[in-house]
Design a protein around this motif. Structure first.
Motif, PDB file in Angstrom:
ATOM      1  N   THR A  23     -56.105 -53.802  47.574  1.00 52.29           N
ATOM      2  CA  THR A  23     -57.107 -52.846  47.129  1.00 52.29           C
ATOM      3  C   THR A  23     -58.371 -52.942  47.975  1.00 52.29           C
ATOM      4  O   THR A  23     -59.069 -53.956  47.969  1.00 52.29           O
ATOM      5  N   ASP A  24     -58.655 -51.854  48.685  1.00 51.97           N
ATOM      6  CA  ASP A  24     -59.737 -51.789  49.668  1.00 51.97           C
ATOM      7  C   ASP A  24     -60.781 -50.790  49.186  1.00 51.97           C
ATOM      8  O   ASP A  24     -60.478 -49.617  48.952  1.00 51.97           O
ATOM      9  N   LEU A  25     -62.008 -51.271  49.004  1.00 48.87           N
ATOM     10  CA  LEU A  25     -63.079 -50.384  48.513  1.00 48.87           C
ATOM     11  C   LEU A  25     -63.265 -49.149  49.382  1.00 48.87           C
ATOM     12  O   LEU A  25     -63.666 -48.092  48.894  1.00 48.87           O
ATOM     13  N   SER A  26     -62.965 -49.242  50.663  1.00 53.89           N
ATOM     14  CA  SER A  26     -63.160 -48.101  51.558  1.00 53.89           C
ATOM     15  C   SER A  26     -62.050 -47.069  51.426  1.00 53.89           C
ATOM     16  O   SER A  26     -62.155 -45.979  51.998  1.00 53.89           O
ATOM     17  N   LYS A  27     -60.988 -47.400  50.674  1.00 55.98           N
ATOM     18  CA  LYS A  27     -59.843 -46.488  50.576  1.00 55.98           C
ATOM     19  C   LYS A  27     -59.591 -45.960  49.175  1.00 55.98           C
ATOM     20  O   LYS A  27     -58.818 -45.015  49.004  1.00 55.98           O
ATOM     21  N   ILE A  28     -60.202 -46.565  48.172  1.00 54.59           N
ATOM     22  CA  ILE A  28     -59.930 -46.084  46.825  1.00 54.59           C
ATOM     23  C   ILE A  28     -60.651 -44.761  46.582  1.00 54.59           C
ATOM     24  O   ILE A  28     -61.625 -44.441  47.262  1.00 54.59           O
ATOM     25  N   PRO A  29     -60.181 -43.952  45.641  1.00 57.12           N
ATOM     26  CA  PRO A  29     -60.778 -42.635  45.406  1.00 57.12           C
ATOM     27  C   PRO A  29     -62.276 -42.728  45.113  1.00 57.12           C
ATOM     28  O   PRO A  29     -62.713 -43.599  44.348  1.00 57.12           O
ATOM     29  N   LEU A 232     -36.977 -58.919  46.564  1.00 59.15           N
ATOM     30  CA  LEU A 232     -38.161 -58.246  46.037  1.00 59.15           C
ATOM     31  C   LEU A 232     -38.736 -57.466  47.210  1.00 59.15           C
ATOM     32  O   LEU A 232     -39.238 -58.065  48.169  1.00 59.15           O
ATOM     33  N   VAL A 233     -38.622 -56.162  47.163  1.00 57.85           N
ATOM     34  CA  VAL A 233     -39.074 -55.322  48.273  1.00 57.85           C
ATOM     35  C   VAL A 233     -40.449 -54.770  47.942  1.00 57.85           C
ATOM     36  O   VAL A 233     -40.641 -54.105  46.923  1.00 57.85           O
ATOM     37  N   ASN A 234     -41.402 -55.080  48.811  1.00 54.15           N
ATOM     38  CA  ASN A 234     -42.795 -54.709  48.569  1.00 54.15           C
ATOM     39  C   ASN A 234     -43.177 -53.411  49.269  1.00 54.15           C
ATOM     40  O   ASN A 234     -42.822 -53.176  50.417  1.00 54.15           O
ATOM     41  N   SER A 235     -43.911 -52.596  48.554  1.00 55.43           N
ATOM     42  CA  SER A 235     -44.592 -51.446  49.144  1.00 55.43           C
ATOM     43  C   SER A 235     -46.035 -51.472  48.656  1.00 55.43           C
ATOM     44  O   SER A 235     -46.286 -51.598  47.455  1.00 55.43           O
ATOM     45  N   SER A 236     -46.962 -51.387  49.574  1.00 52.59           N
ATOM     46  CA  SER A 236     -48.377 -51.425  49.220  1.00 52.59           C
ATOM     47  C   SER A 236     -49.008 -50.058  49.451  1.00 52.59           C
ATOM     48  O   SER A 236     -49.129 -49.248  48.536  1.00 52.59           O
ATOM     49  N   ARG A 237     -49.378 -49.777  50.699  1.00 53.75           N
ATOM     50  CA  ARG A 237     -50.083 -48.535  51.012  1.00 53.75           C
ATOM     51  C   ARG A 237     -49.290 -47.294  50.634  1.00 53.75           C
ATOM     52  O   ARG A 237     -49.868 -46.284  50.223  1.00 53.75           O
ATOM     53  N   GLY A 238     -47.967 -47.355  50.775  1.00 49.65           N
ATOM     54  CA  GLY A 238     -47.146 -46.189  50.474  1.00 49.65           C
ATOM     55  C   GLY A 238     -47.195 -45.778  49.017  1.00 49.65           C
ATOM     56  O   GLY A 238     -46.879 -44.628  48.683  1.00 49.65           O
ATOM     57  N   SER A 243     -52.317 -41.016  47.306  1.00 46.80           N
ATOM     58  CA  SER A 243     -53.330 -39.960  47.224  1.00 46.80           C
ATOM     59  C   SER A 243     -54.698 -40.619  47.149  1.00 46.80           C
ATOM     60  O   SER A 243     -54.842 -41.706  46.578  1.00 46.80           O
ATOM     61  N   ASN A 244     -55.703 -39.945  47.696  1.00 42.62           N
ATOM     62  CA  ASN A 244     -57.075 -40.422  47.606  1.00 42.62           C
ATOM     63  C   ASN A 244     -57.891 -39.578  46.636  1.00 42.62           C
ATOM     64  O   ASN A 244     -59.102 -39.728  46.533  1.00 42.62           O
ATOM     65  N   GLY A 245     -57.201 -38.721  45.910  1.00 41.45           N
ATOM     66  CA  GLY A 245     -57.885 -37.832  44.985  1.00 41.45           C
ATOM     67  C   GLY A 245     -57.834 -38.337  43.553  1.00 41.45           C
ATOM     68  O   GLY A 245     -57.393 -39.458  43.283  1.00 41.45           O
ATOM     69  N   GLU A 246     -58.274 -37.501  42.639  1.00 45.16           N
ATOM     70  CA  GLU A 246     -58.287 -37.898  41.239  1.00 45.16           C
ATOM     71  C   GLU A 246     -56.882 -38.022  40.666  1.00 45.16           C
ATOM     72  O   GLU A 246     -56.708 -38.572  39.578  1.00 45.16           O
ATOM     73  N   ASP A 247     -55.885 -37.529  41.386  1.00 45.38           N
ATOM     74  CA  ASP A 247     -54.499 -37.665  40.960  1.00 45.38           C
ATOM     75  C   ASP A 247     -53.834 -38.896  41.566  1.00 45.38           C
ATOM     76  O   ASP A 247     -52.610 -38.992  41.599  1.00 45.38           O
ATOM     77  N   PHE A 248     -54.625 -39.858  42.052  1.00 46.26           N
ATOM     78  CA  PHE A 248     -54.049 -41.003  42.775  1.00 46.26           C
ATOM     79  C   PHE A 248     -53.043 -41.761  41.932  1.00 46.26           C
ATOM     80  O   PHE A 248     -52.020 -42.244  42.437  1.00 46.26           O
ATOM     81  N   ASP A 249     -53.313 -41.884  40.619  1.00 43.89           N
ATOM     82  CA  ASP A 249     -52.389 -42.628  39.766  1.00 43.89           C
ATOM     83  C   ASP A 249     -51.071 -41.875  39.585  1.00 43.89           C
ATOM     84  O   ASP A 249     -49.987 -42.470  39.617  1.00 43.89           O
ATOM     85  N   GLU A 250     -51.163 -40.567  39.446  1.00 38.73           N
ATOM     86  CA  GLU A 250     -49.954 -39.752  39.308  1.00 38.73           C
ATOM     87  C   GLU A 250     -49.103 -39.818  40.573  1.00 38.73           C
ATOM     88  O   GLU A 250     -47.874 -39.948  40.508  1.00 38.73           O
ATOM     89  N   GLN A 251     -49.763 -39.738  41.725  1.00 36.33           N
ATOM     90  CA  GLN A 251     -49.017 -39.796  42.985  1.00 36.33           C
ATOM     91  C   GLN A 251     -48.445 -41.191  43.226  1.00 36.33           C
ATOM     92  O   GLN A 251     -47.353 -41.332  43.782  1.00 36.33           O
TER      93      GLN A 251
END
Length: 272
Positions: A23-29, A232-238, A243-251
């Motif tokens: 979790t990067d402050l410069s990338k969260i919505p 255990l297969v990890n995906s982070s950024r993907g 999404s960087n919008g208000e729908d980030f959780d849905e996406q």
């Protein structure tokens, strides 16, 4: 969490997905930046959106400790928010002389109560074994990483004919069992999972690199899955930055569900 409990979660959710909380402050919505704790608020909504589709969460410790005391507070709140039946990984890549490793182990296993921690093996036995002294806790040892620089040393052939990562796999199994020791193997080196399985057929493997780094999930399953899944297969950024919008959780939910559905098919194919 025991090996049996982890496998039960994999079967229950038909998933071997780990979500990386880098979790990067410069990338969260942007709309979250005005909240009291933007890092935790982002993680909380990601967890709410993805918990049904994953069996593990992996906070990358660097993204929290770079923020000082406030970052550690956000990390602790995140850890406490994760459902108790989901495996937790402190992606810290620790490893130092024995008394220092013992302090690191206490930090992550006693103070913060993670299920596992990633550890670098190259200082040897006494730098790793302090992490193995805790019941139902796991060491996830770096074996063959997906970064380009990993080739600088890990593939070098030794005088005994083994490559360095193969020697790490062989020697480290003298220190811990399949019930407490996993290995990191990058998804962008999927074919190398055949070699990994020659030396570690029964261990769980943490496989980063699926998604933004270009790793192929089907190849990872083909070469790496064993009769207890073992992956255990990890995906982070993907997932978390779908999404960087208000729908980030849905996406994020959509991305996690897509991977889980692919994993469901692979589990049915290989765990017959």
């Amino acid at each position: 969490m025991t090996r049996k409990e982890l496998f039960e979660q994999i079967k229950k959710k038909e998933s071997f997905l780990c979500v990386g909380l880098d979790t990067d402050l410069s990338k969260i919505p942007p709309h979250l930046l005005d909240t009291k704790d933007p890092i935790f608020e982002f993680n909380k909504q990601i967890i709410d959106a993805t918990a049904d589709y994953c069996v593990a969460y992996k906070p990358n410790i660097a993204f929290y400790e770079c923020l000082g005391a406030k970052g550690w507070e956000s990390l602790q709140k995140t850890l406490e928010y994760i459902p108790k039946d989901i495996f937790t990984i402190a992606d810290a890549k620790r490893g130092d002389i024995g008394n220092t490793s013992r302090m690191y182990a206490q930090a992550f296993f006693e103070n913060m109560n993670f299920d596992s921690v990633t550890v670098a093996p190259y200082m040897g036995n006494d730098s790793v074994t302090p992490f193995l002294e805790f019941d139902n806790k796991w060491v996830i040892l770096l074996a063959l990483t997906s970064n380009q620089g990993g080739l600088d040393f890990q593939m070098h052939e030794l005088t005994n004919g083994k490559r360095l990562f193969e020697e790490v796999l062989t020697k480290s199994q003298e220190w811990g069992s399949t019930d407490q020791l996993m290995y990191v193997v990058g998804a962008t080196r999927a074919e190398s999972l055949l070699d990994i399985r020659k030396y570690a057929p029964d261990h769980f493997l943490l496989v980063p690199g699926v998604g933004a780094q270009g790793g192929d999930l089907a190849s990872v399953a083909k070469y790496g899955m064993n009769d207890h899944c073992g992956l255990l297969v990890n995906s982070s950024r993907g997932i978390i930055y779908a999404s960087n919008g208000e729908d980030f959780d849905e996406q994020a939910q959509n991305a996690a569900q897509t991977l889980q559905q692919e994993m469901k098919v692979l589990l049915a194919e290989y765990l017959k």
